[in-house]
Structure formats: C-alpha cells, structure tokens
Write a protein that holds these residues in place. Structure first.
Motif, PDB file in Angstrom:
ATOM      1  N   LEU A  45       0.268  -1.401   0.143  1.00  0.00           N
ATOM      2  CA  LEU A  45       0.446   0.108  -0.413  1.00  0.00           C
ATOM      3  C   LEU A  45       1.140   1.657  -0.165  1.00  0.00           C
ATOM      4  O   LEU A  45       0.669   2.375   0.713  1.00  0.00           O
ATOM      5  N   LEU A  92      -4.170  -6.994  -3.476  1.00  0.00           N
ATOM      6  CA  LEU A  92      -5.663  -6.355  -3.986  1.00  0.00           C
ATOM      7  C   LEU A  92      -5.023  -5.618  -5.471  1.00  0.00           C
ATOM      8  O   LEU A  92      -3.874  -4.719  -5.573  1.00  0.00           O
ATOM      9  N   TYR A 107     -10.107   2.972  -3.702  1.00  0.00           N
ATOM     10  CA  TYR A 107      -9.592   2.429  -2.516  1.00  0.00           C
ATOM     11  C   TYR A 107      -9.191   2.158  -0.931  1.00  0.00           C
ATOM     12  O   TYR A 107      -9.617   1.527   0.426  1.00  0.00           O
ATOM     13  N   HIS A 108      -8.185   3.000  -1.441  1.00  0.00           N
ATOM     14  CA  HIS A 108      -7.716   2.988  -0.327  1.00  0.00           C
ATOM     15  C   HIS A 108      -6.945   4.983  -0.198  1.00  0.00           C
ATOM     16  O   HIS A 108      -5.559   4.890  -0.425  1.00  0.00           O
ATOM     17  N   PRO A 109      -7.797   5.248   0.168  1.00  0.00           N
ATOM     18  CA  PRO A 109      -7.563   6.630   0.332  1.00  0.00           C
ATOM     19  C   PRO A 109      -6.123   6.900   1.059  1.00  0.00           C
ATOM     20  O   PRO A 109      -5.287   8.479   1.074  1.00  0.00           O
ATOM     21  N   ASN A 110      -5.921   6.705   1.793  1.00  0.00           N
ATOM     22  CA  ASN A 110      -4.232   7.113   2.886  1.00  0.00           C
ATOM     23  C   ASN A 110      -3.167   6.589   1.861  1.00  0.00           C
ATOM     24  O   ASN A 110      -2.196   6.710   2.275  1.00  0.00           O
ATOM     25  N   MET A 111      -2.887   5.963   0.507  1.00  0.00           N
ATOM     26  CA  MET A 111      -1.942   6.139  -0.449  1.00  0.00           C
ATOM     27  C   MET A 111      -1.885   7.026  -1.299  1.00  0.00           C
ATOM     28  O   MET A 111      -3.092   7.130  -2.229  1.00  0.00           O
ATOM     29  N   LYS A 130      -2.407  -0.996   7.074  1.00  0.00           N
ATOM     30  CA  LYS A 130      -2.986  -0.185   6.540  1.00  0.00           C
ATOM     31  C   LYS A 130      -4.032  -0.310   5.395  1.00  0.00           C
ATOM     32  O   LYS A 130      -4.684   0.678   5.170  1.00  0.00           O
ATOM     33  N   ILE A 131      -4.185  -2.047   5.151  1.00  0.00           N
ATOM     34  CA  ILE A 131      -5.330  -1.367   4.040  1.00  0.00           C
ATOM     35  C   ILE A 131      -6.658  -1.044   5.393  1.00  0.00           C
ATOM     36  O   ILE A 131      -7.710  -1.081   4.648  1.00  0.00           O
ATOM     37  N   GLN A 176      -6.638   0.600   7.155  1.00  0.00           N
ATOM     38  CA  GLN A 176      -6.941   2.323   7.636  1.00  0.00           C
ATOM     39  C   GLN A 176      -7.551   2.671   6.608  1.00  0.00           C
ATOM     40  O   GLN A 176      -8.031   3.797   6.023  1.00  0.00           O
ATOM     41  N   GLY A 177      -6.471   1.902   4.893  1.00  0.00           N
ATOM     42  CA  GLY A 177      -7.602   2.533   3.884  1.00  0.00           C
ATOM     43  C   GLY A 177      -8.769   2.835   3.818  1.00  0.00           C
ATOM     44  O   GLY A 177      -9.552   3.400   3.168  1.00  0.00           O
TER      45      GLY A 177
END
Ligand SMILES: [Cu+2]
Lengths: 110, 176
Positions: free
Chosen positions: A38, A61, A98-102, B159-160, B162-163
C-alpha cells in the motif's frame, strides 16, 4: 559467408532511416512506480509529456492512481503492470480510491 | 502485556458499544489466536458486505461493498497461505467469538432497515468496525505477534483497514 552477411547489411540500411525517424520519441522515458504494501514508490515523480509511467502492482489488492483533479484514473489490478502515457502537463496529486491513505504526486513538464 | 491487552479490548468494546469484548481480556493473545482474530474480522466484513450488496440501491454503497469483498477475500486468502507456511493453526478464542456475536447483532439490525436508512447504517458500521479493528491491531495484535512474518502481515493489514476506514468516511460524506 557472404550470404549470411548480406541480410545483416540490408537490415542495417533499413534500420538507419528508422532510427533517425524515431529520434524524437526516443527521448521519452519510461518511469516505474512500484506499488507494494500500500505505498507508491517513489511517491514523488517528475516526468514530461510523452513519458510513460509503468505502474507495477506487487500487492494482492487492486489499487488505483486517481488524480485529485480527476484528470486521470488508472486502475492497477493485483500483481499486474499497467502503463500510462502522460499527455498533459501539470502537477497532479493522486491517491488510491480504494485506499485513500495511499498518496503520491506526479509532476509533468510540458 | 496483560494490561495492554485489557486496555485494547476495553477500548474496542467501548467503540462498539458492547461489553462482550472486555470479557475476552485475559492475557496477550498467542499467534494462533491472533491469526484467528484477523481472519475472522475479514470474513465478517465480507458477510456484511454481501448483505449490503443484496439490499442497497446506491451505486456508491454497492461499489464500496464490492471493494470490501474483493480486498478482504484477497487478504484472507493470503492469511491462509501464511498460516499454512508457518504451520500455525488458527485458534478460536473469546475475542473472535465476541466479534462474531457483535456482527451477527449488527446484521440483524441492518436487516430491518431499508433504502437510505440502510445505506447510512451500513456505512456508519463500516467506519466504526474498521476503527475498532485498527485499534486492536495497533494496541494489541501487532505488538503481541511473535512471528516476524505474521507481524509484517498484520502491519500491511492495518494499512488496508486504515484505507477502508477512510474510504468508508468518503462514502459517508457523499451520502449526506
Ligand atoms: Cu489501494
């Protein structure tokens, strides 16, 4: 001996004008961004119009590189490599939808 | 370690508005228990997502639920491969049982709702659920994991989750 040399010479002559013709696009680069656990690596990329970003997704993913200004939205399926040719100059902050923290940033020079 | 586990379980319980998790506290979870908890959390989220897919008419909620099914199934497949490699047999435990009960109750609640009320309740649940699991991963599961590969797997899992929590928050904001 001569017979085997001949096609080599001929292809050289053919290759020469081709190489000249391709000279301009040959400056275009391919830049790899690896997606693993991620994270986009490198997270900051400087490129120019005509360059290609090769997104290599090593995760199981699906991810995306989605520009905040919506100018691009590239989906990277699990364990796949996706190429994106840059057509627009600008500075783009992008994230994974899909994972806005990325997050990452792509700066494209004209 | 004992204190930490207690604190995490209680924090998780408070977040969920449920006392059952607090009773699950005792000692630090073992690797087989941690593996079971992580797997259970993923499987439960898939179950609720499938319920949402049957009920919702919102495009955004449907897309979100599909993302949850896809991600958690992929992660759980990896989890199974990892425990097999490490020769760890996931072991059922009070935390897994409390989580399961919590989700069954949530599903019963969701089953009674329709339309926008359902969408809102489902997404709110997703935000809260991912928060709870993130809290447990951070304060208990990751620090307690003994095996380095399991620990690294849980860190990626965090991390997943949290995403997903942020993704759910975005969907919640759009529903308003
Ligand atoms: Cu992603």
């Amino acid at each position: 001996m001569f017979a085997s040399l001949l096609p080599t010479c001929r292809s050289l002559w053919l290759a020469l004008p081709l190489a000249v013709g391709l000279a301009a696009p040959a400056f275009a680069e391919t830049i790899t961004v690896t997606i693993e656990k991620l994270t986009f690596q490198p997270a900051e990329v400087k490129a120019k119009v005509g360059d290609t970003i090769q997104w290599v997704n090593k995760d199981v993913l699906a991810h995306s590189a989605t520009a905040r200004d919506k100018s691009f939205d590239v989906i990277q399926p699990p364990k796949k490599t996706v190429s994106q040719t840059l057509t627009r100059a600008g500075s783009f902050d992008y994230y994974c939808k899909y994972h806005p923290n990325m997050k990452g940033r792509l700066t494209v020079a004209p | 370690m004992l204190l930490r586990w207690n604190a995490a379980a209680i924090a998780a319980a408070c977040m969920m508005g449920c006392a059952t998790l607090a009773q699950a506290a005792g000692s630090a979870p073992t690797d087989p228990q941690i593996a079971h908890i992580a797997y259970t959390a993923g499987a439960l989220d898939v179950a609720v997502a499938r319920q949402a897919l049957k009920k919702t008419r919102s495009k955004a909620v449907k897309a979100f639920a599909n993302d949850m099914v896809r991600d958690h199934e992929a992660v759980n497949k990896q989890a199974l491969a990892l425990v097999k490699k490490l020769k760890v047999t996931p072991e059922d435990n009070d935390t897994s049982r409390a989580l399961t009960k919590q989700i069954k109750d949530e599903q019963a609640k969701l089953a009674k709702l329709k339309g926008k009320a359902f969408d809102k309740a489902y997404i709110d649940h997703e935000v809260a659920f991912h928060k709870t699991v993130n809290g447990a991963l951070t304060s208990t599961l990751i620090p307690s994991a003994q095996n380095a590969e399991l620990k690294s797997f849980l860190e990626t899992g965090l991390k997943i989750f949290q995403g997903h929590e942020q993704h759910a928050e975005h969907v919640a904001a759009d529903l308003k």
